[in-house]
Every structure is written in C-alpha cells, then in structure tokens.
Design an enzyme around this catalytic site. Structure first.
Site, PDB file in Angstrom:
ATOM      1  N   SER A  97       0.830  -1.192   0.000  1.00  0.00           N
ATOM      2  CA  SER A  97       0.000   0.000   0.000  1.00  0.00           C
ATOM      3  C   SER A  97       0.875   1.256   0.000  1.00  0.00           C
ATOM      4  CB  SER A  97      -0.964  -0.051   1.196  1.00  0.00           C
ATOM      5  OG  SER A  97      -2.007   0.888   1.046  1.00  0.00           O
ATOM      6  N   ASP A 106      -9.728  -3.289  -5.505  1.00  0.00           N
ATOM      7  CA  ASP A 106      -9.527  -4.319  -4.485  1.00  0.00           C
ATOM      8  C   ASP A 106     -10.370  -4.058  -3.243  1.00  0.00           C
ATOM      9  OD1 ASP A 106      -8.264  -2.244  -3.141  1.00  0.00           O
ATOM     10  OD2 ASP A 106      -6.271  -3.149  -3.145  1.00  0.00           O
ATOM     11  N   HIS A 133      -7.689  -5.661  -0.551  1.00  0.00           N
ATOM     12  CA  HIS A 133      -6.467  -4.877  -0.355  1.00  0.00           C
ATOM     13  C   HIS A 133      -5.570  -5.451   0.744  1.00  0.00           C
ATOM     14  CE1 HIS A 133      -4.051  -1.215  -0.676  1.00  0.00           C
ATOM     15  NE2 HIS A 133      -4.096  -1.088   0.636  1.00  0.00           N
TER      16      HIS A 133
END
Length: 413
Positions: A183, A347, A379
């Site tokens: 991320s 996602d 995610h």
C-alpha cells in the site's frame, strides 16, 4: 569459557551459511499506513480530559493503544498521536509534551502484530511463511517500520536508516536485497529508490515487490479527510477518528494525483459542489481543514511523477471487486457519512486504475517490470493470501517470470 564462545561462533557461522544456501537474497518489508507500532512517552503541559495521563516514566503503546477503544480514552489517544503542523516552517511536530518513537527497526515484531497482545496481525503470516522455507527473523527477513504519520519529506532519518539496513544486509550476506512494500509503503520504497544512484541500486537492490500500491493516489482518502473512516472500529465514530486522520501528512500525500486522473472525474459530490483534482484548495476550505491544503502542497510532488524505480519490479494488486471512486454526500457534508457511492473495479479499497499505473514503467527502464493482477483479492489480503505468498517465494527463489493474472476465487491461474 573461550571454548564455549568458539562453539557459539561456529554454530552462528553455520546458521548464516545455511540461510544463504536455503534462501539466496535477503528481504526487507516496508509496511503501509498504520502498518507498524508506535510508542510514546509523555510529560504534557495540559490535558484534554482530567482522566488522561499527564506524565509517564516509561514508553507505552501509542499504536495500537487499547485505551483508544474506551469513550474518554480516544480523546487522550488523539491528543497523544496528533501532529501539529506549522504553516510557516511547513513542518510537523508532535503534540506538546509528547515523544513518539518507532520500536523494532530492523526487526519484524513491530510489523507482524500491531499490538502487544498479538491480536491485530499484519505481516505475521508472510513472515511465518518465509521462516518455514528457511528465512530467519531479524536476520534474513527484516522489517523497516517508520512513523507513518509523516510523509518522506519529513522522514529523512528513516530513509537514512533504511539505506543503512540495506547495506548492512548486503555486507552480511553478500547478496542484493529485495524490498517489499504494501500500500502506501510502496510509495515510500519508490521515493527511497528515486533518491539513490543507479550504481547504488545495481549493487544493493535485487528487486522491488509492490503489493496493492495506490500509485495514482487513493479515492478513499477524500472520504477519510471529509467525514472520517473508522475502518470497522464501531466503538469510535467516523467524526471522532477524523480528528486524528486530518492531522497526519501522509493522508494528504495519498490524495488522487492531479494530471493522472481525468480532470473531470468527481471524487466528492455534494448538493452544492462537485470536487475534482482541480478543486483541492476549495475542498480543504469547505471541510474546515485548510492546513490540509498546505500538507498537500508539501507532498504532492514527492512521487506523483511515478519516475521508474530503476530496479526489477514485481507489481501485484487485487482487482475484480467493487471499489468506490466517487463519494456522494447530502446536505450535511462534511459532518456525515456518504449516502451513496459510484463504484469501479478495484480491491475494495484502491481502484485498479490507480494500482495498474506501474504498467507505465514497462519499457521505461532497463530492468524488467512484471505485473500480476489477483482477481477477487481484497487490499489487506495481499499480505495474507497463500497465492500471493507462494508467488513471493517463487520470486525470492529466482523465478522471475510470474503470471499476469491469478484468480484467487478458483484454483486456476
């Protein structure tokens, strides 16, 4: 005593040789936003509530702090974790009387579990997977936690420590290092690599494994800044957690990138105005968070040009799930939750358009760029799912070619 020491040294040497034979290159993980522990020590001039601690002699958990889950505790926690932004110096500082540190740099415990009770797991599954195939915690697999409240323009000390960690691992094992980010951590890795010379990267970095990176920014951040998002922590309201979320510079950094998103794409729709990337200054003014505008000005160019990292890349992300790309509010904006959303592919947290921008690097750098889309993968599951972990293991074992798509809903690829 000398004989015991020599035996200890011999066994240690054998362990290091065994590790090199089993696993090859070493591996360092850079977590995403909220992705590692923070600790604090306080001696505060004032309190937001008389029940809050005024002074502590020892360091205590700041993230995750279980006291934040009680009604009064959340006010104490917000006052401890918040940053104070100075518009003149364009720098952030801790709340008065608060010291904050990042525990466990170079070790994995701070990213494996975010709390001391080992309830909030993050990188544990991945690290354990690697240990089971021969890696050694804190030696051949390392963690690089950081103060995720701060964007890299205010985190020079961390970037220097990361460089030293990479060089230390290289010197110890005589193998270049893989960097893995998840991320927002991927943006940190990209910024870090773009600060290094190509000669340094050629020597010390074997590759960059990117998991679920919001390369073009994250639409969710606008909702976070506008009305707050408690991410399922029902004991804390969205509006209460918003106080903390507006005080970290990394949220402004992760706004959708102007010039990448279509100029007419509406991210926030209200009865009186529709906000696009051209309207950030008005957005921050309308939500009564004008400091956020300055934070965005400070951070918007750190990684927005997506300059190729100059190392081999494995860009992996989830897709095939409805993901909000427009937040629709009613007249209570910004002091109420969205009443509806417009969805696109993603996602569940970041849209595919943003995550797939790593495709721009194909052919733009000498080193290869590999793309794998994981259909049906959320995610956060990028750091847990068996198929992702198996692919990471394959990469570390030298199997560079990876599938372009993996369907996690089935057993077929």
């Amino acid at each position: 005593m000398t004989a015991v020491w020599e035996v200890h040294q011999f066994i240690s040497s054998l362990m290091h040789q065994f590790a090199e034979l089993c696993i090859g290159p070493t591996f360092s993980c850079i977590p995403g936003n909220l992705g590692n522990r923070l600790e604090a020590k306080i001696d505060k001039p004032t309190l937001v509530h008389w029940l809050c601690y005024k002074k502590t002699e020892k360091w205590f958990p700041l993230w995750i702090d279980l006291n934040m889950f009680i009604p009064i505790g959340v006010d104490c926690w917000i006052d401890n974790i918040r940053l104070a932004y100075n518009r003149t110096t364009r720098r952030s500082s801790n709340s008065p009387g608060v010291q904050v540190r990042v525990p466990g740099f170079g070790q994995t415990y701070s990213i494996e579990y975010l709390d001391y009770n080992r309830l909030a797991g993050y990188f544990y599954t991945m690290v354990e997977h690697l240990v089971n195939v021969g890696y050694i915690r804190n030696e051949t697999v390392r963690g690089a936690p950081y103060d995720w409240r701060l964007a890299p323009n205010e985190n020079a000390e961390y970037l220097a420590k990361l460089q030293n960690l990479v060089e230390e691992m290289y010197n110890q094992y005589q193998e270049p290092v893989y960097l893995l980010g998840h991320s927002m951590g991927c943006h940190y890795v990209l910024y870090f690599l773009n600060q290094q010379s190509q000669a340094w990267k050629d020597k010390y970095i074997r590759g960059f494994i990117s998991l679920g990176a919001p390369w073009g920014g994250a639409v969710k951040v606008l909702r976070v800044l506008a009305s707050g998002v408690n991410d399922g922590l029902s004991m804390i309201s969205n509006l209460k957690i918003r106080e903390e979320q507006r005080m970290v510079t990394t949220n402004a950094w992760m706004l959708p990138v102007e010039g990448i998103w279509p100029s007419d794409h509406v991210f926030i729709s209200t009865p009186t105005f529709n906000y696009t990337t051209k309207d950030y200054q008005r957005f921050f003014k309308d939500i009564d968070n004008e400091e956020g505008w300055y934070m965005w000005e400070d951070t918007k160019n750190l990684t927005s040009d997506l300059h190729p990292p100059g190392v081999e890349v494995w860009c992996m992300y989830g897709m095939g799930l409805p993901t909000a790309v427009t937040n629709i509010y009613d007249e209570v904006f910004p002091n109420g939750d969205p009443v509806d959303f417009v969805y696109a592919d993603g996602d569940g947290t970041v849209d595919t358009f943003s995550m797939s921008l790593c495709k721009r690097w194909v052919g733009k750098q000498e080193k290869p760029v590999h793309i794998t889309e994981f259909r049906g993968l959320f995610h956060l599951d990028m750091v847990f799912h068996e198929k992702v972990l198996d692919q990471i293991q394959d990469i570390l074992e030298g199997k560079s070619d990876t599938p372009t798509e993996v369907d996690v809903r089935t057993d077929t690829e």
